[in-house]
Design an enzyme around this catalytic site. Structure first.
Site, short mmCIF file in Angstrom:
data_model
loop_
_atom_site.label_atom_id
_atom_site.label_comp_id
_atom_site.label_asym_id
_atom_site.label_seq_id
_atom_site.Cartn_x
_atom_site.Cartn_y
_atom_site.Cartn_z
N TRP A 287 -59.50 25.34 -33.63
CA TRP A 287 -59.57 25.82 -32.35
C TRP A 287 -61.21 25.74 -31.72
CZ3 TRP A 287 -61.26 31.39 -31.09
CH2 TRP A 287 -62.23 31.82 -32.03
N ASP A 288 -61.87 25.15 -32.92
CA ASP A 288 -63.44 25.12 -32.56
C ASP A 288 -63.52 24.26 -31.46
OD1 ASP A 288 -62.85 25.82 -35.26
OD2 ASP A 288 -64.53 25.16 -35.86
N GLU B 13 -60.80 36.42 -39.32
CA GLU B 13 -59.82 36.18 -40.23
C GLU B 13 -59.90 37.27 -41.55
OE1 GLU B 13 -60.67 32.17 -41.82
OE2 GLU B 13 -59.67 31.41 -39.72
N LYS C 21 -65.06 39.02 -39.88
CA LYS C 21 -65.86 37.92 -40.15
C LYS C 21 -66.31 37.35 -39.06
CE LYS C 21 -64.51 33.44 -42.27
NZ LYS C 21 -63.42 32.44 -42.35
N GLN C 22 -65.78 37.80 -37.84
CA GLN C 22 -66.35 36.84 -36.71
C GLN C 22 -65.72 37.73 -35.36
OE1 GLN C 22 -63.80 33.67 -38.27
NE2 GLN C 22 -63.93 33.01 -36.02
C1 BGC Z 1 -63.45 30.34 -39.13
C2 BGC Z 1 -62.40 29.70 -38.24
C3 BGC Z 1 -63.20 28.44 -37.79
C4 BGC Z 1 -63.11 27.61 -38.95
C5 BGC Z 1 -63.50 25.94 -38.69
C6 BGC Z 1 -63.66 29.35 -40.32
O1 BGC Z 1 -64.72 30.01 -41.11
O2 BGC Z 1 -63.08 31.60 -39.33
O3 BGC Z 1 -62.52 30.28 -37.06
O4 BGC Z 1 -62.05 27.74 -37.09
O5 BGC Z 1 -63.99 28.12 -39.77
O6 BGC Z 1 -64.83 26.08 -38.34
#
Ligand code: BGC
Length: 840
Positions: free
Chosen positions: A383-384, A512, A624-625
């Site tokens: 989804w980035d 996550e 995490k984010q």
């Molecule tokens: C993040 C995801 C992201 C992926 C690739 C992961 O660490 O939690 O949101 O899509 O990295 O960048």
């Protein structure tokens, strides 16, 4: 701020990397950070990427050559199988390495790690798009040799790379000198020492690539002829094919002989020169790569010939000039200037240049999490692309945005099949993939991120609103909107409790560190926007493109009943809210958990994902984010400023920032709610993620999402640009320590330059006719040739940053108090067995 500390104002060693606003320059060679430097000095065009490896080979972290989408497949073997688990692993292949140009003087090789270097400079120029290295080497026998090399991956010719290698011996006569130009298959262990590269899949880190076992590239072509060398292969399992060819030219007044050879994994063209002092030797190597899902390698070699014939005819200098012209256009559309901050300016431009390198010629492919600079995350698309990178493309290079969305469209059949496999209507896009199939083996933090559907729909709406490209909407975009809306309508369900509400259970949001939950706030807010957006798109087509709508109804079988169901689901979507705390819980059960005490978590236990079992992490309120906070940004018109502040205050102290996707979002919302210094701290964390290796994994490739987020943080954070349903607005919040910020956005075909200084914004049409924006609440129409100056009110200003202790002790709805702690590690540690969980 719980992400640790923001980097100091300027985290780079300026004696080695002088501040240059238009280039990343390195004035001293070091063998200690090879991996990071290979990433920082990589060149690419979104299709082809060459890591910043030394021409001479040998010293490296990972010799890497990547072609977007060129991958091998392998069966995922789950230790414990279940129905519907991802089955097809997909891993980017290390394509044959054509960067290699070795030099021997008096039969001694140049090895930078041990060489006696009198001069050294390497520079990646953001305007010319060329990587240049120049050095003076004193050989063991005492001769001085000047070497200047250049490397570029063309933005104008998708399949072309240009390299030059110029050598002048400064002392001696008739010096035996040999230059060996090679193409080398490194994927199958063929390097100088026949050992696999350090970077490919060693140790435990889920962010790295898997190691592919067995031979990956099956030789199909290998030859040398007329100054050209070529290799062709078919990947053992995916069946993908590749052809690579190099054309050489030498210019010198020294006498020389030429030798050439071609084996299955190595082709060479060698010039043996009798060098005289002061007489230069220049070798030009033009390289072409073509790949395909399966046409014979022979055919790809023919295509390489076509590319090289054209490029050879024009010559390397003409290719450099075309590159420069392409970049002139790119910067005219995309540059962001920070007045009076040369160091930060350099970082910003490096980031923007990376966006060009990751996206420009991706064309029929997605945009990998590492672009084409490394093998991290196995070359997968996430989804980035839609949430972090597409805004930049949509508002600066809409054609590239369209290509990325069209790529998702081509994945629709696979996404429909995946939805069926998961018992849903519509389409379910894979969390991570190259070929359209789900490649995430860990469903809890993978497939369960259903929000990818809403993210894609968000990007489609944003693109159409910003560009007015209704043709794309009618032909392809509508399919994406309808099939994703269908998924939500089917995945959610009704709870009849007098006031009927629509719920979505068993999903994972962006964060996550909390998985498979009910009513994740981000997911529900984005799903609601997806449903509404699909309805609005149908209305727009009904009004302005009735034929387009009729065709879409024919293709997709849209019924009036489902439209009213989408409407009802959107309007009754359950959005978790806790009136006692005055915040949106991240999901329905989030507040049941205790708090993770981040300030008291030892630095050697970060990032949490490398030090704690997921179950330990899942038990806590810890992120995490950004999750809720990201929803506040993307769907900002749904929430009041007070609400945003309350949510930001709650989540900021619980957000680890263990993903680089977090800091940029925290920066934008911090800026909006008034934490100006904090916003700047988060911005610096993002701007220097790779340049200062803040996450200690820049060696695996650049962090493309964070890089896209840097643009968002500048334009949407400090610039305060928003686009709600195609209504463009600005609420600038220029950091006090910046004299000015200038950026450009292209709105419905008109490019507007926005120049911010303290208390004032100047809007100028740079290209096109006119644009209308709301600036701090007032509508402004700006026309070509008549810049407009607007005075800005003071932005809100809050001091400091929210803290865990501000929320510790808060009471839940049932009256219980929330407690913060850090899971302890027992003193007796059971040694880990020596297995690599990611080897296959
Ligand atoms: C993040 C995801 C992201 C992926 C690739 C992961 O660490 O939690 O949101 O899509 O990295 O960048």
């Amino acid at each position: 701020m719980s992400h640790g500390t923001a980097p100091s104002a300027d985290p780079l060693d300026r004696s080695r990397f002088p501040a240059d606003p238009w280039a990343l320059r390195e004035t001293r060679y070091s063998g200690h950070d090879l991996g990071q430097m290979e990433t920082l000095f990589a060149v690419g065009n979104g299709y082809l990427g060459l890591r910043g490896n030394l021409e001479e080979g040998r010293d490296s972290f990972a010799h890497g050559t990547f072609i977007n989408g060129f991958h091998e497949t392998w069966p995922i073997r789950h230790a414990e199988e279940a129905y519907g688990f991802a089955r097809v692993g997909q891993t980017i292949i290390n394509a044959p390495d054509a960067k290699v140009i070795r030099i021997y003087v008096d039969d001694e090789p140049l090895l930078l790690s041990v060489a006696d270097l009198h001069e050294y400079e390497r520079s990646l120029d953001f305007r010319s798009g060329v990587l240049t290295r120049s050095l003076v080497w004193q050989t063991p026998s005492g001769r001085r040799v000047r070497i200047t090399s250049t490397r570029m991956v063309s933005f104008t010719e998708r399949h072309l790379a240009v390299m030059t290698y110029e050598v002048t011996v400064l002392d001696g006569d008739e010096v035996p000198l040999s230059i060996s130009c090679q193409i080398l298959n490194r994927q199958d262990g063929q390097d100088e020492y026949h050992v696999p590269g350090a970077a490919m899949g060693e140790g435990f880190d889920p962010r790295k690539s898997e190691t592919l076992a067995g031979r990956v590239l099956q030789p199909e072509e290998s030859w040398e002829k007329d100054g050209r060398i070529a290799l062709g292969y078919r990947a053992t399992s995916s069946g993908m094919t590749i052809g690579v060819m190099a054309a050489h030219e030498i210019e010198t007044e020294n006498s020389y002989e030429v030798f050439a050879s071609a084996d299955a994994d190595l082709c060479k063209r060698v010039y043996r020169v009798h060098a005289r002092a002061g007489v230069p030797i220049k070798v030009t190597k033009l390289v072409s790569y073509h790949t395909s899902r399966g046409v014979p390698a022979r055919e790809l070699i023919d295509r390489c010939e076509l590319t090289l014939d054209r490029a050879s005819k024009r010559g390397a200098d003409a290719e450099f000039a075309r590159q420069r012209a392409w970049l002139d256009d790119f910067w005219a559309r995309s540059d962001v200037e920070i007045t009076g901050q040369p160091e930060l300016q350099q970082a910003v431009r490096w980031n923007l240049f990376q966006l060009a390198q990751a996206t420009a010629r991706a064309e029929g492919n997605g945009i990998p999490a590492k672009g084409v600079t490394g093998s991290g995350y196995s070359g997968h698309y996430f989804w980035d692309t839609e949430i972090y990178v597409l805004p930049f493309l949509t508002y600066t290079s809409p054609l590239f945005a369209r290509n990325a969305l069209r790529f998702r469209y081509t994945m629709l059949p696979a996404a429909r099949a995946r939805a069926v496999e998961l018992n849903q209507d519509g389409a379910l896009f894979p969390w991570r993939t190259i070929n359209g199939l789900e490649a995430s083996a860990y469903y809890a933090a993978g497939t369960a991120q259903y929000h990818i559907d809403a993210d894609i729909a968000h990007a489609v709406r944003q693109y159409v609103n910003a560009t007015g490209d209704e043709d794309f909407l009618a032909r392809e975009g509508i399919d994406l909107l309808v099939e994703t809306a269908r998924l939500w309508a089917d995945l959610g369900f009704w709870r009849e409790n007098g006031d009927d509400t629509f719920h979505i259970h068993g999903v994972t949001g962006p964060d996550e560190y909390t998985t498979v939950v009910n009513d994740n706030m981000f997911t529900n807010v984005m799903a609601r926007a997806n449903l509404r957006g699909a309805l609005r798109a149908i209305e727009l087509l009904r009004r302005d493109h009735p034929d387009g709508l009729a065709a879409a109804i024919g293709r997709l079988g849209i019924t009036e009943d489902e439209l009213s169901e989408w409407h009802r689901a959107a309007e009754h979507m359950a959005i978790p809210y806790d009136s006692r705390l005055g915040i949106h819980p991240q999901d329905a059960q989030f507040l049941e958990k205790e708090l993770w005490d981040l300030p008291n978590t030892p630095p050697d236990k970060r990032p949490l994902l490398l030090h704690f079992h997921p179950l330990v992490i899942y038990r806590f309120q810890v992120l995490k984010q950004a999750d809720v906070v990201l929803a506040l940004f993307l769907q900002g018109d749904e929430f009041s400023l007070a609400q945003k502040l309350a949510d930001f205050d709650y989540y900021d102290p619980l957000t680890t920032g263990d993903s680089t996707l977090s800091a940029v979002v925290q920066s934008i919302v911090a800026s909006e709610v008034g934490y100006q210094e904090l916003a700047l701290d988060y911005f610096r964390l993002a701007a220097y993620v790779d340049l200062a290796d803040l996450h200690h994994n820049a060696s695996d490739g650049v962090h493309v999402a964070s890089i896209g987020g840097v643009w968002n943080a500048l334009v949407c954070g400090f610039g305060g640009f928003r686009d709600y349903l195609g209504n463009f607005s600005l609420e600038p919040r220029l950091p006090e320590v910046w004299e000015g910020l200038t950026f450009r956005v292209t709105l419905k075909g008109t490019r507007v330059r926005v120049e911010l200084t303290a208390g004032q914004a100047v809007l100028t049409v740079e290209d096109g006719e006119h644009a209308t924006l709301t600036v701090c609440g007032d509508e402004v129409r700006v026309e070509a040739g008549s810049p407009i100056t607007v005075s800005l009110p003071e932005a809100p200003r809050l001091i400091g940053s929210p803290e865990v202790r501000d929320i510790e002790g808060s009471r839940r709805a049932d009256g219980t108090r929330m407690v913060a702690s850090v899971p302890t590690t027992p003193t007796v540690v059971v040694p880990e067995p020596e297995v690599d969980p990611y080897s296959i």
